[in-house]
Design a protein around this motif. Structure first.
Motif, mmCIF file in Angstrom:
data_model
loop_
_atom_site.group_PDB
_atom_site.id
_atom_site.type_symbol
_atom_site.label_atom_id
_atom_site.label_comp_id
_atom_site.label_asym_id
_atom_site.label_seq_id
_atom_site.Cartn_x
_atom_site.Cartn_y
_atom_site.Cartn_z
ATOM 1 N N ALA A 37 0.871 -1.172 0.000
ATOM 2 C CA ALA A 37 0.000 0.000 0.000
ATOM 3 C C ALA A 37 0.907 1.221 0.000
ATOM 4 O O ALA A 37 1.866 1.294 0.765
ATOM 5 N N ARG A 38 0.597 2.160 -0.864
ATOM 6 C CA ARG A 38 1.476 3.310 -1.063
ATOM 7 C C ARG A 38 0.675 4.597 -0.954
ATOM 8 O O ARG A 38 -0.441 4.685 -1.461
ATOM 9 N N ARG A 39 1.268 5.595 -0.287
ATOM 10 C CA ARG A 39 0.620 6.903 -0.181
ATOM 11 C C ARG A 39 1.640 7.985 -0.485
ATOM 12 O O ARG A 39 2.691 8.060 0.133
ATOM 13 N N ILE A 40 1.291 8.815 -1.460
ATOM 14 C CA ILE A 40 2.102 9.981 -1.791
ATOM 15 C C ILE A 40 1.335 11.197 -1.290
ATOM 16 O O ILE A 40 0.148 11.341 -1.579
ATOM 17 N N CYS A 54 5.012 6.926 1.400
ATOM 18 C CA CYS A 54 4.946 5.968 2.500
ATOM 19 C C CYS A 54 4.516 4.638 1.891
ATOM 20 O O CYS A 54 3.534 4.582 1.145
ATOM 21 N N VAL A 55 5.247 3.576 2.179
ATOM 22 C CA VAL A 55 4.957 2.267 1.597
ATOM 23 C C VAL A 55 4.841 1.244 2.720
ATOM 24 O O VAL A 55 5.735 1.127 3.561
ATOM 25 N N LEU A 56 3.723 0.523 2.729
ATOM 26 C CA LEU A 56 3.498 -0.559 3.679
ATOM 27 C C LEU A 56 3.465 -1.869 2.918
ATOM 28 O O LEU A 56 2.922 -1.933 1.818
ATOM 29 N N ARG A 57 4.037 -2.909 3.504
ATOM 30 C CA ARG A 57 3.922 -4.260 2.941
ATOM 31 C C ARG A 57 3.038 -5.057 3.891
ATOM 32 O O ARG A 57 3.329 -5.175 5.079
ATOM 33 N N VAL A 67 2.364 -6.373 9.033
ATOM 34 C CA VAL A 67 2.430 -5.097 8.330
ATOM 35 C C VAL A 67 3.816 -4.515 8.590
ATOM 36 O O VAL A 67 4.187 -4.290 9.738
ATOM 37 N N VAL A 68 4.559 -4.297 7.524
ATOM 38 C CA VAL A 68 5.914 -3.757 7.629
ATOM 39 C C VAL A 68 5.941 -2.418 6.905
ATOM 40 O O VAL A 68 5.464 -2.300 5.778
ATOM 41 N N VAL A 69 6.507 -1.419 7.556
ATOM 42 C CA VAL A 69 6.696 -0.115 6.925
ATOM 43 C C VAL A 69 8.001 -0.173 6.146
ATOM 44 O O VAL A 69 9.070 -0.280 6.738
ATOM 45 N N GLN A 103 1.687 -3.565 19.053
ATOM 46 C CA GLN A 103 1.740 -2.112 18.911
ATOM 47 C C GLN A 103 2.430 -1.746 17.606
ATOM 48 O O GLN A 103 3.452 -2.331 17.263
ATOM 49 N N TRP A 104 1.878 -0.802 16.891
ATOM 50 C CA TRP A 104 2.506 -0.331 15.666
ATOM 51 C C TRP A 104 3.283 0.922 15.993
ATOM 52 O O TRP A 104 2.744 1.874 16.557
ATOM 53 N N GLU A 105 4.557 0.900 15.681
ATOM 54 C CA GLU A 105 5.410 2.046 15.951
ATOM 55 C C GLU A 105 6.102 2.433 14.654
ATOM 56 O O GLU A 105 7.067 1.794 14.262
#
Length: 113
Positions: A37-40, A54-57, A67-69, A103-105
């Motif tokens: 997932a990508r957000r510009i 920002c790219v999430l796998r 979920v990995v940033v 927890q997502w950090e």
């Protein structure tokens, strides 16, 4: 971040993709095991300067999701990612799906950098 859910794999990916889409991300490279997932940032489309997205796998694992940033990108992308993931968790829980998550950090730049 990892999530453990009692839901079908397709439902898990669909819910996460939809929630991240609502947070301004676009799903790329989707297959049966996950997606990116990508957000510009909106100003990135207007600027001629290079803007880091920002790219999430998102990957299915045995009995859960990881979920990995891959890249934090520009502010407010990490906050938007957290909102999207929280929305997905809320969606699962509202349908009675048991969800356990870590927890997502997001990786943030050091202060004063």
């Amino acid at each position: 971040m990892t999530m453990h859910l009692d839901a079908a794999q397709g439902e898990v990916l669909d819910t996460l993709s939809s929630a991240l889409d609502l947070a301004g991300f676009r799903t790329k490279d989707r297959d049966a095991s996950g997606f990116r997932a990508r957000r510009i940032p909106w100003f990135g489309w207007l600027s001629s300067a290079a803007v880091s997205p920002c790219v999430l796998r998102v990957s299915l694992t045995g009995g859960g999701v990881e979920v990995v940033v891959e890249n934090t990108g520009a502010t407010p992308a990490p906050r938007r990612a957290a909102e999207g993931l929280s929305g997905a968790i809320d969606g699962f829980r509202s349908r009675g799906v048991a969800v356990d998550w870590s927890q997502w950090e997001p990786a943030l730049p050091p202060p004063n950098s």
